[in-house]
Design an enzyme around this catalytic site. Sequence first.
Site, PDB file in Angstrom:
ATOM      1  N   GLU A 121       0.850  -1.184   0.000  1.00 42.60           N
ATOM      2  CA  GLU A 121       0.000   0.000   0.000  1.00 42.60           C
ATOM      3  C   GLU A 121       0.888   1.238   0.000  1.00 42.60           C
ATOM      4  O   GLU A 121       1.849   1.275   0.771  1.00 42.60           O
ATOM      5  CB  GLU A 121      -0.917   0.027   1.234  1.00 42.60           C
ATOM      6  CG  GLU A 121      -1.903   1.164   1.147  1.00 42.60           C
ATOM      7  CD  GLU A 121      -2.893   1.179   2.329  1.00 42.60           C
ATOM      8  OE1 GLU A 121      -2.812   0.317   3.216  1.00 42.60           O
ATOM      9  OE2 GLU A 121      -3.735   2.068   2.340  1.00 42.60           O
ATOM     10  N   GLY A 260       3.614   2.228  10.760  1.00 50.82           N
ATOM     11  CA  GLY A 260       3.320   1.417  11.937  1.00 50.82           C
ATOM     12  C   GLY A 260       3.091  -0.055  11.621  1.00 50.82           C
ATOM     13  O   GLY A 260       3.696  -0.932  12.217  1.00 50.82           O
ATOM     14  N   ALA A 261       2.188  -0.314  10.682  1.00 57.38           N
ATOM     15  CA  ALA A 261       1.821  -1.694  10.383  1.00 57.38           C
ATOM     16  C   ALA A 261       0.988  -1.707   9.112  1.00 57.38           C
ATOM     17  O   ALA A 261       0.609  -0.655   8.604  1.00 57.38           O
ATOM     18  CB  ALA A 261       1.024  -2.293  11.537  1.00 57.38           C
ATOM     19  N   MET A 262       0.695  -2.934   8.640  1.00 58.85           N
ATOM     20  CA  MET A 262      -0.055  -3.047   7.390  1.00 58.85           C
ATOM     21  C   MET A 262      -1.005  -4.235   7.448  1.00 58.85           C
ATOM     22  O   MET A 262      -0.619  -5.344   7.819  1.00 58.85           O
ATOM     23  CB  MET A 262       0.944  -3.194   6.224  1.00 58.85           C
ATOM     24  CG  MET A 262       0.290  -3.340   4.869  1.00 58.85           C
ATOM     25  SD  MET A 262      -0.653  -1.863   4.406  1.00 58.85           S
ATOM     26  CE  MET A 262      -1.971  -2.614   3.475  1.00 58.85           C
ATOM     27  N   ASN A 264      -2.434  -6.367   5.457  1.00 56.72           N
ATOM     28  CA  ASN A 264      -2.554  -7.390   4.415  1.00 56.72           C
ATOM     29  C   ASN A 264      -3.436  -8.547   4.867  1.00 56.72           C
ATOM     30  O   ASN A 264      -3.294  -9.034   5.975  1.00 56.72           O
ATOM     31  CB  ASN A 264      -1.178  -7.944   4.078  1.00 56.72           C
ATOM     32  CG  ASN A 264      -0.123  -6.871   4.023  1.00 56.72           C
ATOM     33  OD1 ASN A 264      -0.231  -5.955   3.231  1.00 56.72           O
ATOM     34  ND2 ASN A 264       0.858  -6.958   4.895  1.00 56.72           N
ATOM     35  N   HIS A 296      -6.251  -1.937  15.319  1.00 56.77           N
ATOM     36  CA  HIS A 296      -6.488  -1.212  14.065  1.00 56.77           C
ATOM     37  C   HIS A 296      -6.332  -2.132  12.847  1.00 56.77           C
ATOM     38  O   HIS A 296      -7.224  -2.198  11.989  1.00 56.77           O
ATOM     39  CB  HIS A 296      -5.508  -0.034  13.986  1.00 56.77           C
ATOM     40  CG  HIS A 296      -5.646   0.810  12.763  1.00 56.77           C
ATOM     41  ND1 HIS A 296      -6.354   1.990  12.744  1.00 56.77           N
ATOM     42  CD2 HIS A 296      -5.192   0.643  11.500  1.00 56.77           C
ATOM     43  CE1 HIS A 296      -6.320   2.512  11.536  1.00 56.77           C
ATOM     44  NE2 HIS A 296      -5.611   1.715  10.758  1.00 56.77           N
ATOM     45  N   GLU A 297      -5.218  -2.836  12.789  1.00 56.85           N
ATOM     46  CA  GLU A 297      -4.993  -3.684  11.605  1.00 56.85           C
ATOM     47  C   GLU A 297      -6.011  -4.828  11.570  1.00 56.85           C
ATOM     48  O   GLU A 297      -6.512  -5.189  10.506  1.00 56.85           O
ATOM     49  CB  GLU A 297      -3.566  -4.253  11.589  1.00 56.85           C
ATOM     50  CG  GLU A 297      -2.447  -3.219  11.709  1.00 56.85           C
ATOM     51  CD  GLU A 297      -2.581  -2.008  10.801  1.00 56.85           C
ATOM     52  OE1 GLU A 297      -3.159  -2.129   9.708  1.00 56.85           O
ATOM     53  OE2 GLU A 297      -2.121  -0.911  11.194  1.00 56.85           O
ATOM     54  N   HIS A 300      -9.302  -3.640  10.236  1.00 52.30           N
ATOM     55  CA  HIS A 300      -9.291  -3.438   8.777  1.00 52.30           C
ATOM     56  C   HIS A 300      -9.823  -4.672   8.035  1.00 52.30           C
ATOM     57  O   HIS A 300     -10.220  -4.556   6.876  1.00 52.30           O
ATOM     58  CB  HIS A 300      -7.862  -3.180   8.282  1.00 52.30           C
ATOM     59  CG  HIS A 300      -7.494  -1.722   8.192  1.00 52.30           C
ATOM     60  ND1 HIS A 300      -8.316  -0.770   7.627  1.00 52.30           N
ATOM     61  CD2 HIS A 300      -6.357  -1.062   8.551  1.00 52.30           C
ATOM     62  CE1 HIS A 300      -7.709   0.413   7.659  1.00 52.30           C
ATOM     63  NE2 HIS A 300      -6.523   0.267   8.227  1.00 52.30           N
ATOM     64  N   GLU A 319      -9.629   4.314   6.447  1.00 53.30           N
ATOM     65  CA  GLU A 319      -8.746   4.743   7.537  1.00 53.30           C
ATOM     66  C   GLU A 319      -9.495   5.530   8.618  1.00 53.30           C
ATOM     67  O   GLU A 319      -9.307   5.288   9.804  1.00 53.30           O
ATOM     68  CB  GLU A 319      -7.551   5.529   6.999  1.00 53.30           C
ATOM     69  CG  GLU A 319      -6.605   4.694   6.127  1.00 53.30           C
ATOM     70  CD  GLU A 319      -6.068   3.444   6.815  1.00 53.30           C
ATOM     71  OE1 GLU A 319      -6.219   3.306   8.045  1.00 53.30           O
ATOM     72  OE2 GLU A 319      -5.507   2.572   6.104  1.00 53.30           O
TER      73      GLU A 319
HETATM   74  N1  B3K Z   1      -2.878   0.972   5.676  1.00 55.00           N
HETATM   75  C1  B3K Z   1      -1.579   1.079   6.262  1.00 55.00           C
HETATM   76  C2  B3K Z   1      -0.845   2.316   5.891  1.00 55.00           C
HETATM   77  C3  B3K Z   1      -0.180   2.248   4.579  1.00 55.00           C
HETATM   78  C4  B3K Z   1       0.696   3.451   4.390  1.00 55.00           C
HETATM   79  C5  B3K Z   1       1.261   3.512   3.023  1.00 55.00           C
HETATM   80  N2  B3K Z   1       2.245   4.556   2.885  1.00 55.00           N
HETATM   81  C6  B3K Z   1      -1.623   0.975   7.747  1.00 55.00           C
HETATM   82  C7  B3K Z   1      -2.897   1.330   8.370  1.00 55.00           C
HETATM   83  O1  B3K Z   1      -3.420   2.408   8.262  1.00 55.00           O
HETATM   84  O2  B3K Z   1      -3.465   0.481   8.994  1.00 55.00           O
HETATM   85 ZN    ZN Z   2      -5.326   1.832   8.804  1.00 60.23          ZN
END
Ligand code: B3K
Ligand code: ZN
Length: 859
Positions: A121, A260-262, A264, A296-297, A300, A319
């Site tokens: 992302e 911070g984190a992602m 996926n 948070h992750e 998502h 977000e």
């Molecule tokens: N979605 C990712 C952030 C991606 C940032 C890209 N530069 C983390 C988050 O908001 O949960």
């Molecule tokens: Zn997020």
Amino acid sequence: MSQPQARYLKDYQSPDFTINHVDLDFQLDPNKTRVVAKSQIKRLRKDAKVVKLDGEDLSLVSVFVNENEVTHQVITREGGIDINVDLDEFELTIVTHIDPQNNSKLEGLYVSDGAYCTQCEAEGFRRITYFLDRPDVLSTYRVRIEAPQSFPYLLSNGNPLEQGSLDNDRHYALWHDPYPKPSYLFALVAGDFDLLQDEYQTKSGRKVDLQVFVDKGNLHKAEHAMTSLKKSMQWDEQRFNLEYDLDIYMIVAVDFFNMGAMENKGLNLFNTKYVLADKASATDNDFDGIESVIGHEYFHNWTGNRVTCRDWFQLSLKEGLTVFRDQEFSSDLGSRTVNRIAAVKAMRTVQFAEDAGPMAHPIRPESVIEMNNFYTVTVYNKGAEVIRMMHTLLGEAGFQQGMALYFERHDGQAVTCDDFVAAMSDANNFDFSQFKRWYSQAGTPIVRLQEAYDDKRQSYRLTLEQATPYTADGSAKLPFHIPVDMELLDRQGNSLVTEVLNFTQEKQQWTFEGIAEKPIVSLFREFSAPVKLDYQYSQDDLVHLLKHASNEFSRWDASQALVSSSILANVKRLSKGESCQSSPQLWEALQSVLQTQALDPAFIAELMTPPTFASLMDECEPVLVDELITARQYHIDTLAKQLATELDERYHACLQQTNLSGGEAVANRALKNTCLYYLGVLTDKQELVVNQYQQADNMTDSLAALHTANEHQLHQRQQLMIDFEQKWLQTPLVMDKWFTLQGKNPNKDMLASFDALLEHSAFALANPNRVYSLIGSFANANPKHFHKLDGSGYRFLTDLLIKLNDVNPQVAARLITPLIQWQRLDETRQQLMKAELKRLQSLPNLAKDLFEKVSKSLA
Ligand code: B3K
Ligand code: ZN
């Protein structure tokens, strides 16, 4: 390369082709990883005859359409390739080579401490293979990873299908993700880790394997992350009725990570900072941060993954909503007030400044040059405030009905912010048409208040006026729909009225009858809207609100207003050559706060904490840097002297509390360390600081002592810093704390020490955590040196940005923020800052991340 171009929301077009399924095959190699992408492509627009694929930093090996090689018919252009194909459905096979080892941007496939990992992302997947790298193309993925056995774990999204050994000490793994997803949610990891395993049973009875992968030797630091994950899963079931949907949920912690984190799908990647923690090495704040980011992750998975964004302009769809959800999670599990205060501080110190600066944008931006520049406090935090306002207007039950309708309509789709608001609106029969301006207009509305009390009629009239200053885009602003949560209090502190007003016009009045005496009004309780209130409360009224407002957030808000107004009055005095004055009423109010036994100690700590320099900056125009530093320091020093006895008593009372655990222990430490911070000012109390440092059995206490020694430049500072450095030299996340203190060091010679710090064995320009710690704290939290009148602070930051422009432009673009906000400062500093920005602008290879910010700032 041509000048970077902006893309516009108004130009959105649905894709000509889509990819229903992709098979990816990775032969991992540090410098020459071979990627085979076999995509099942479907034409969506009849007359489309060219497949335009995105790609960046790839070497193309071959292209096949069905079984036929078409490599020679492929047209290469900046940012991708075009392939002529006149078919409704076909299989496209593309072979590329990539170089993960030399990928210092940390986007796409890269190597972190010897492990392969990915970050896609927003637009990183195009650095892995040529693809329709846009969020409205949803595909199922099957991924095969092949690597030497020295990388025992080979991971990707979804559920594991099979794995096996191969010749030459190699092995492979095959994964399948049944949920169609956009490419930005793809992930791959290969490496050797320690693994913490657990499981979770969802409320419908599905068993889910939970796995947290950490660098070898760190297993004991993964426990809190695992606990947080299970709490997140349970909370989402209880509050939002949302369950997890795969058989396995994996989290991998890596040290080289841009943010911070992602999230996926099924395979979150995390910055180690948001996974690793134990009492000895992590502070209470770190523990809270982990819980909130893990949440948070995880959240998502529904708000972002199951329902994703149609295009990147809609980023706040996932977000803003997910930040709202993680804030609610933290508030349900911990103190709602303390969490709310933290969220509001972020708005007032960082988001309001963004609105006032050259990068101002609505939560749904209308044009973008580099998408990574829009992962902002505006999209995230203000986006969450916008969701929160809907929640305030609809109530919890109505909001949840809206969520349910949103998922019923859009599960499995890529949608827009309008779709979200429509679901909220339709489920509740609520008209959000004016409210939607929060999505399209940037800026912080200013609300003015007028009051009239009619003694004879016993009626109180409240008049509110709203105006939103121009923002960078120069467009005039229409009135917002602002929910005003308010309370009227009588002189005895009784609550007379509480109500949420719908404030929709430029100027609007409300009359309250049967009010026996002129009341005191508390507005924007709980920060019910992201606005600034322009009203000069008397000190008496603020003290009254601090004591009696029924909303705790409002009490804190009153305390901040009380302290800020006192500091700002001193700024004014200093600018006229007068000296600072102390306000007995303020000390009395804070004294009684400090002595109250019935309040949550964490809340008292918040009430006693001085406003940050950044939040004070937002309240004066232009910012008189030197006066502000002096006046703020005067407040801290005077408070310490005035309340020395009470601080000392409370500090020792906290020290006595040795039997607390959990949240109570955390709250007790917060208050104890706030007291210590002030006591550190007093010469005869400084040994408390050293004692605490030496006796601490946890990082919260030892770091608080060190922070106090650093801030007040105690003569023991140097010795404690050396001790800390030697103890933690091998623990990068703890060294980040040490680098942060170095960056904030107020010592007059601090800049001279920077060369040595940049050469420090624990520092690395290629590692974002190290850079944010040392350089970020300097630029954002060391006003004395960053804003030095000889320009050395600005020059130092710019020199670094020039280096980072080549190594990792995304990190550079994050760090530049304080430099592009020169408009708020005095003329001399403005010139100095602009000169540095021009130096950046003249770089021949300025990355588009920096280009966008620099050019907007100098426009
Ligand atoms: N979605 C990712 C952030 C991606 C940032 C890209 N530069 C983390 C988050 O908001 O949960
Ligand atoms: Zn997020």
